[in-house]
Design a protein around this motif. Structure first.
Motif, PDB file in Angstrom:
ATOM      1  N   PHE A  23     -13.922  -8.274  -7.029  1.00  0.00           N
ATOM      2  CA  PHE A  23     -13.616  -7.408  -5.888  1.00  0.00           C
ATOM      3  C   PHE A  23     -14.737  -6.393  -5.727  1.00  0.00           C
ATOM      4  N   VAL A  24     -14.884  -5.943  -4.508  1.00  0.00           N
ATOM      5  CA  VAL A  24     -15.894  -4.948  -4.184  1.00  0.00           C
ATOM      6  C   VAL A  24     -15.375  -4.127  -3.007  1.00  0.00           C
ATOM      7  N   ALA A  25     -15.788  -2.882  -2.940  1.00  0.00           N
ATOM      8  CA  ALA A  25     -15.361  -2.022  -1.836  1.00  0.00           C
ATOM      9  C   ALA A  25     -15.846  -2.577  -0.511  1.00  0.00           C
ATOM     10  N   ILE A  26     -15.046  -2.369   0.541  1.00  0.00           N
ATOM     11  CA  ILE A  26     -15.451  -2.808   1.880  1.00  0.00           C
ATOM     12  C   ILE A  26     -16.644  -1.998   2.361  1.00  0.00           C
ATOM     13  N   LYS A  59     -21.618  -7.790   2.613  1.00  0.00           N
ATOM     14  CA  LYS A  59     -20.838  -7.098   3.652  1.00  0.00           C
ATOM     15  C   LYS A  59     -20.716  -5.614   3.328  1.00  0.00           C
ATOM     16  N   TYR A  60     -20.464  -5.353   2.046  1.00  0.00           N
ATOM     17  CA  TYR A  60     -20.346  -3.947   1.625  1.00  0.00           C
ATOM     18  C   TYR A  60     -21.642  -3.190   1.925  1.00  0.00           C
ATOM     19  N   LEU A  61     -22.778  -3.788   1.593  1.00  0.00           N
ATOM     20  CA  LEU A  61     -24.053  -3.109   1.802  1.00  0.00           C
ATOM     21  C   LEU A  61     -24.313  -2.865   3.285  1.00  0.00           C
ATOM     22  N   ARG A  62     -23.968  -3.851   4.131  1.00  0.00           N
ATOM     23  CA  ARG A  62     -24.154  -3.655   5.569  1.00  0.00           C
ATOM     24  C   ARG A  62     -23.273  -2.504   6.069  1.00  0.00           C
ATOM     25  N   ASN A  63     -22.014  -2.524   5.665  1.00  0.00           N
ATOM     26  CA  ASN A  63     -21.089  -1.468   6.099  1.00  0.00           C
ATOM     27  C   ASN A  63     -21.529  -0.098   5.587  1.00  0.00           C
ATOM     28  N   TYR A  64     -21.977  -0.068   4.343  1.00  0.00           N
ATOM     29  CA  TYR A  64     -22.410   1.199   3.752  1.00  0.00           C
ATOM     30  C   TYR A  64     -23.617   1.770   4.499  1.00  0.00           C
ATOM     31  N   ARG A  65     -24.583   0.902   4.804  1.00  0.00           N
ATOM     32  CA  ARG A  65     -25.783   1.373   5.518  1.00  0.00           C
ATOM     33  C   ARG A  65     -25.431   1.842   6.921  1.00  0.00           C
ATOM     34  N   GLN A  66     -24.522   1.099   7.583  1.00  0.00           N
ATOM     35  CA  GLN A  66     -24.113   1.495   8.932  1.00  0.00           C
ATOM     36  C   GLN A  66     -23.402   2.845   8.902  1.00  0.00           C
ATOM     37  N   ASN A  67     -22.515   3.032   7.960  1.00  0.00           N
ATOM     38  CA  ASN A  67     -21.798   4.304   7.849  1.00  0.00           C
ATOM     39  C   ASN A  67     -22.741   5.452   7.545  1.00  0.00           C
ATOM     40  N   THR A  68     -23.754   5.174   6.714  1.00  0.00           N
ATOM     41  CA  THR A  68     -24.733   6.199   6.374  1.00  0.00           C
ATOM     42  C   THR A  68     -25.515   6.615   7.605  1.00  0.00           C
ATOM     43  N   ARG A  69     -25.944   5.622   8.433  1.00  0.00           N
ATOM     44  CA  ARG A  69     -26.678   5.934   9.666  1.00  0.00           C
ATOM     45  C   ARG A  69     -25.801   6.704  10.633  1.00  0.00           C
ATOM     46  N   ASP A  70     -24.514   6.312  10.746  1.00  0.00           N
ATOM     47  CA  ASP A  70     -23.613   6.994  11.677  1.00  0.00           C
ATOM     48  C   ASP A  70     -23.370   8.448  11.273  1.00  0.00           C
TER      49      ASP A  70
END
Length: 350
Positions: free
Chosen positions: A312-315, A337-348
């Motif tokens: 398991f890994v965080a979303i 997927k986690y890395l993509r979501n994390y980077r997007q959230n960081t940019r936002d």
């Protein structure tokens, strides 16, 4: 005695009776007005502390110091005798709430209706965080400040126990005069009861060999997710890993092993540096719990969810939820997927 003199004497007697009745009526009115009229000048948060050995005059003096000016000492004593409170005041702290009357205050002191303070042990706290919060709690008496963890457990009557995980997260009420050791004894007893209940209710096929192993795994589950619905899933996943001899590979244990040197970032070097708590380098459970597990985490470990997921890994979307996978290939896709979501959230967030 002449009839005129008798008449005058009778009239004087009647007048004296009337005067005495008027004085008594006035005194009673004054007394009842005092007993049931709100005390003036009180502010939210005001209180008075009745200490062991305080006489009633001492208590009246403390009321004066607190700003209460209503009533003569005789009126307070009379009211206390009427209420049966004069010699039965309970030790403790009492609220001087705006609108309180003398009668209500003395009844509270007679019944021991003291101020209840709250202290919350948060799910997932470790012993260091718990002790720091206790040290800052007011008006809790601090008796454990100079004790190390071993001495603390000895003072609590459990000299052979490691303190981690042994205090149940919930909100505890206490009164002024209670100590941190009093509160910890209650939290320890509550944890023991919750653990015993979970162990009694455990899945008969569990890989766990003792209540202490259940406490250890529950502490890991507690740290891995704050999502209640996920706890049984994660508990089941770890059970399956234990069953097949797969390492738990859980970051919270590594972080616990780093201790106070952890700066908020877990690095690859941390995962490869062996410590007793590094579940990447060592098989099985760590030697002790890593945090204080709550009742829900204990129950999740007692009754883990069925399934086949081993990873398991965080979303990574900020929700705290996780993605579960049966195979390493699926897990690696989830990590991307986690890395993509994390980077997007960081940019936002920038």
């Amino acid at each position: 005695m002449s009839r005129i003199r008798k008449s005058r004497f009778g009239l004087l007697f009647v007048l004296l009776l009337v005067a005495a009745g008027a004085v008594a009526w006035w005194a009673w009115q004054r007394y009842t007005a005092f007993a049931d009229a709100p005390l003036a000048g009180l502010e939210q948060g005001d209180s008075i502390v009745v200490e062991r050995g305080d006489s009633f005059p001492v208590v009246i003096g403390k009321l004066r110091e607190a700003g209460v000016r209503e009533g003569e000492a005789a009126e307070w004593r009379l009211l206390a005798r009427q209420l049966g409170a004069a010699s039965s005041l309970h030790v403790g702290e009492y609220a001087l709430v705006p609108g309180t009357t003398p009668r209500e205050l003395l009844v509270a002191m007679r019944e021991g209706d003291t101020i209840q303070h709250r202290f919350t042990i948060v799910e997932g706290w470790n012993i260091r965080e718990l002790r720091a919060a206790l040290a800052a709690a007011d008006p809790l008496e601090h008796e454990s400040a100079d004790l190390d963890n071993d001495a603390l457990m000895a003072a609590l009557g459990h000299p052979d126990q490691h303190p981690e995980g042994r205090f149940l997260p919930e909100t505890y009420l206490y009164t002024r005069g209670d100590s941190d050791l009093d509160l910890l004894r209650r939290a320890h007893a509550a944890s023991a009861r919750a653990l015993a209940a979970a162990w009694e209710d455990r899945d008969p096929d569990t890989q766990l060999k003792s209540p202490y192993e259940m406490l250890i795994l529950a502490s890991i589950v507690e740290k891995e997710t704050g999502i209640a619905a996920e706890r049984p899933q994660i508990a089941g996943l770890f059970e399956r890993r234990l069953k097949i001899g797969m390492r738990l590979q859980t970051d919270p244990t590594v972080i616990y092993g780093i201790g106070e040197d952890y700066d908020g970032n877990i690095r690859r070097s941390h995962l490869t540096t062996d410590t007793p708590y590094n579940t990447y380098t060592r098989a099985g459970l760590p030697p002790t719990p890593i945090a204080m597990p709550g009742v829900d985490a204990l129950q999740a470990v007692a009754n883990p969810a069925d399934g086949s997921a081993l990873y398991f890994v965080a979303i990574g979307d900020g929700s705290g939820r996780h993605l579960f996978a049966d195979t390493l290939a699926e897990h690696q896709a989830n990590v991307r997927k986690y890395l993509r979501n994390y980077r997007q959230n960081t940019r936002d967030a920038q």
